[in-house]
Design a protein around this motif. Structure first.
Motif, mmCIF file in Angstrom:
data_model
loop_
_atom_site.group_PDB
_atom_site.id
_atom_site.type_symbol
_atom_site.label_atom_id
_atom_site.label_comp_id
_atom_site.label_asym_id
_atom_site.label_seq_id
_atom_site.Cartn_x
_atom_site.Cartn_y
_atom_site.Cartn_z
ATOM 1 N N ARG A 99 34.589 47.920 24.560
ATOM 2 C CA ARG A 99 35.921 48.318 25.011
ATOM 3 C C ARG A 99 36.461 47.163 25.833
ATOM 4 N N PHE A 100 37.766 47.188 26.129
ATOM 5 C CA PHE A 100 38.295 46.025 26.832
ATOM 6 C C PHE A 100 37.567 45.830 28.154
ATOM 7 N N PHE A 101 37.338 46.929 28.885
ATOM 8 C CA PHE A 101 36.565 46.873 30.122
ATOM 9 C C PHE A 101 35.396 47.842 30.035
ATOM 10 N N ALA A 102 34.266 47.453 30.631
ATOM 11 C CA ALA A 102 33.087 48.311 30.598
ATOM 12 C C ALA A 102 33.309 49.614 31.349
ATOM 13 N N HIS A 103 34.120 49.576 32.407
ATOM 14 C CA HIS A 103 34.336 50.813 33.171
ATOM 15 C C HIS A 103 35.094 51.859 32.366
ATOM 16 N N GLN A 104 35.752 51.450 31.283
ATOM 17 C CA GLN A 104 36.490 52.408 30.469
ATOM 18 C C GLN A 104 35.560 53.342 29.702
ATOM 19 N N TRP A 105 34.288 52.963 29.539
ATOM 20 C CA TRP A 105 33.296 53.886 28.985
ATOM 21 C C TRP A 105 33.001 55.027 29.954
ATOM 22 N N LEU A 106 33.283 54.829 31.228
ATOM 23 C CA LEU A 106 32.884 55.771 32.276
ATOM 24 C C LEU A 106 34.052 56.620 32.773
ATOM 25 N N ASP A 107 35.232 56.413 32.206
ATOM 26 C CA ASP A 107 36.411 57.217 32.531
ATOM 27 C C ASP A 107 36.774 57.126 34.015
ATOM 28 N N ILE A 108 36.859 55.888 34.511
ATOM 29 C CA ILE A 108 37.368 55.658 35.864
ATOM 30 C C ILE A 108 38.483 54.623 35.791
ATOM 31 N N ARG A 109 39.277 54.561 36.842
ATOM 32 C CA ARG A 109 40.398 53.607 36.925
ATOM 33 C C ARG A 109 40.358 52.948 38.305
ATOM 34 N N PRO A 110 39.760 51.771 38.399
ATOM 35 C CA PRO A 110 39.625 51.116 39.700
ATOM 36 C C PRO A 110 40.951 50.637 40.260
ATOM 37 N N ASP A 111 40.930 50.329 41.555
ATOM 38 C CA ASP A 111 42.123 49.795 42.216
ATOM 39 C C ASP A 111 42.320 48.319 41.900
ATOM 40 N N ILE A 112 41.218 47.593 41.766
ATOM 41 C CA ILE A 112 41.247 46.161 41.481
ATOM 42 C C ILE A 112 40.179 45.863 40.427
ATOM 43 N N ILE A 113 40.513 44.986 39.486
ATOM 44 C CA ILE A 113 39.578 44.564 38.440
ATOM 45 C C ILE A 113 39.532 43.042 38.447
ATOM 46 N N THR A 114 38.337 42.484 38.440
ATOM 47 C CA THR A 114 38.198 41.029 38.390
ATOM 48 C C THR A 114 37.653 40.599 37.036
ATOM 49 N N VAL A 115 38.226 39.536 36.494
ATOM 50 C CA VAL A 115 37.800 39.002 35.199
ATOM 51 C C VAL A 115 37.709 37.485 35.263
ATOM 52 N N ALA A 116 36.935 36.931 34.356
ATOM 53 C CA ALA A 116 36.825 35.473 34.190
ATOM 54 C C ALA A 116 36.083 35.240 32.876
ATOM 55 N N LYS A 117 35.111 34.333 32.884
ATOM 56 C CA LYS A 117 34.259 34.018 31.725
ATOM 57 C C LYS A 117 35.041 34.000 30.413
ATOM 58 N N GLY A 118 35.044 35.101 29.644
ATOM 59 C CA GLY A 118 35.620 35.086 28.304
ATOM 60 C C GLY A 118 37.123 35.038 28.246
ATOM 61 N N ILE A 119 37.819 35.084 29.369
ATOM 62 C CA ILE A 119 39.281 35.169 29.367
ATOM 63 C C ILE A 119 39.939 33.983 28.662
ATOM 64 N N ALA A 120 39.327 32.799 28.738
ATOM 65 C CA ALA A 120 39.938 31.619 28.124
ATOM 66 C C ALA A 120 38.948 30.835 27.269
ATOM 67 N N ASN A 121 37.834 31.481 26.885
ATOM 68 C CA ASN A 121 36.894 30.935 25.901
ATOM 69 C C ASN A 121 36.341 29.561 26.288
ATOM 70 N N GLY A 122 36.116 29.358 27.573
ATOM 71 C CA GLY A 122 35.536 28.098 28.023
ATOM 72 C C GLY A 122 36.441 27.288 28.910
ATOM 73 N N PHE A 123 37.745 27.521 28.843
ATOM 74 C CA PHE A 123 38.631 26.865 29.809
ATOM 75 C C PHE A 123 38.491 27.597 31.143
ATOM 76 N N PRO A 124 38.325 26.883 32.267
ATOM 77 C CA PRO A 124 38.106 27.552 33.556
ATOM 78 C C PRO A 124 39.294 28.426 33.956
ATOM 79 N N MET A 125 39.038 29.722 34.048
ATOM 80 C CA MET A 125 40.106 30.659 34.377
ATOM 81 C C MET A 125 39.512 31.961 34.892
ATOM 82 N N GLY A 126 40.211 32.600 35.798
ATOM 83 C CA GLY A 126 39.859 33.927 36.278
ATOM 84 C C GLY A 126 41.126 34.690 36.577
ATOM 85 N N ALA A 127 40.984 35.978 36.828
ATOM 86 C CA ALA A 127 42.162 36.793 37.106
ATOM 87 C C ALA A 127 41.773 38.032 37.902
ATOM 88 N N VAL A 128 42.752 38.552 38.625
ATOM 89 C CA VAL A 128 42.595 39.796 39.364
ATOM 90 C C VAL A 128 43.687 40.754 38.910
#
Length: 375
Positions: free
Chosen positions: A219-248
């Protein structure tokens, strides 16, 4: 000058990649079930990605965040639609540790509190606040040990509820599937109870989706398997396939205040072009669904391998842990040097699989065959 030696290295110089395969400078091909530590999401040298990044670099690689960057807006709109968080706000930075650092800082601004709850075995990064929430005393310097963090067992809901009832918790930070911790998985009962307790006691729930997110779990996010909706989500790694990037990803009730957060390189033109190309390929090739289907197939294949060396197989999608009856180095090293297959590891006995999300069933079978030869 020589390099500051911080990693034990395999004596292999990788110079080329394509899909789920890489080649060294001697021409040896390797099957990549590691994905550069979960970073390669759409495959090495994916043609559309290469084209989009190259064309953007020919136009403009970088300008500062003091001017409008329409690529950032496009990325925010696409991410909102594909992830199911179109009402959230997006802050773009450069790495996973930076994403968690900013998430924790934002939660503290929002609540006026300083205490954080984190899980045992968690890994959230190596910068100041992120490393303090990481459960590894070997990488926490005295200057980073500020006494902000209480570590609790994953899935022990009562322990987390007890701490939240004290009313002084700024944030809870959680990997719904722990990566460095050995593919330990939060249960739905725990995650839902924790989310409810955070709301009840005014704590910010942060889901660290840096390794387990961005389609890896199926699923797009792992927490979506657990039926929760967090206040903040942090992402990086696969977001740009090797180009250094992160997001909140930040819930709508958080109001931005100029000067509280900032970045020099975050969300630059080249990074956004790379991230938009990743989303193009996600949609064109159905990679989130592929991660789910091929991941289930590979997990089932490993569980039915019939080897006494495998004690347990855990995971979702293409984030898989294989617990062994021996130190992982006794399997991982011959996998690399004899069977020419890269994997990750965790702890002392766990092989960790984090392949590109374009992995096919044939490639999964190929890995199982190579693993069987080693075992």
């Amino acid at each position: 000058m020589k390099l500051f030696d911080v990693y034990p290295l395999f004596d292999i110089n990788i110079v080329k990649g394509l899909g789920c395969h890489v080649w060294d400078d001697q021409g040896q091909e390797y099957l990549d079930l590691y994905g550069g530590h979960a970073v390669i999401s759409i495959g090495h040298s994916q043609p559309h990605y290469v084209k989009q990044v190259t064309e953007q670099l020919q136009r403009l690689g970088f300008y500062s965040n003091s001017v409008v960057n329409r690529l950032q807006t496009q990325l925010a709109e696409r991410l909102g639609r594909l992830s199911g968080y179109d009402d959230y706000q997006l802050f773009l930075i450069n790495s996973g540790a930076e994403a968690n650092e900013n998430a924790l800082k934002l939660a503290s601004f929002h609540t006026g509190r300083a205490r954080v709850l984190a899980a045992q075995r968690a890994f959230h990064g190596r910068t100041s606040l992120a490393v303090e929430t990481t459960d590894n005393p070997k990488i926490i310097a005295p200057i980073n040990d500020g006494g902000h963090v209480t570590r609790l067992p994953l899935n022990d809901l009562a322990a987390w509820q007890t701490e939240l009832r004290r009313g002084d918790v700024c944030a809870v930070i959680l990997e719904c599937i722990q990566g460095v911790g050995g593919i330990q998985m939060a249960t739905a009962e725990f995650a839902q109870g924790l989310a409810q307790a955070c709301r009840q006691h005014g704590a910010v729930l942060i889901c660290d989706e840096i390794q387990c997110g961005y389609g890896r779990s199926g699923r797009f996010f792992a927490h979506q398997w657990l039926d929760i909706r967090p206040d903040i989500i942090t992402v990086a790694k696969g977001i740009a396939n090797g180009f250094p990037m992160g997001a909140v990803f930040i819930a709508p009730e958080f109001e931005p205040v100029y000067g509280q957060l900032g970045t020099t390189f975050g969300g630059n033109h080249l990074a956004c072009a790379a991230a938009l190309a990743v989303l193009d390929v996600f949609e064109q090739e159905g990679l989130v669904e592929n991660a789910h289907l091929v991941g289930e197939y590979l997990i089932d294949s490993l569980k039915h391998l019939g080897s006494s060396a495998i004690k347990e197989v855990r995971g979702r999608g293409l984030m898989i842990g294989i617990d062994l009856d021996r130190p992982h180095k006794e399997v991982r090293q011959p996998l690399i040097y004899q069977q020419h297959c890269f994997t990750g590891c965790a702890g002392t006995n766990c092989l960790r699989l984090l392949p590109p999300l374009c992995l096919t069933k044939d490639e999964a079978d190929d890995f199982v065959e190579r693993l069987t030869k080693v075992l």
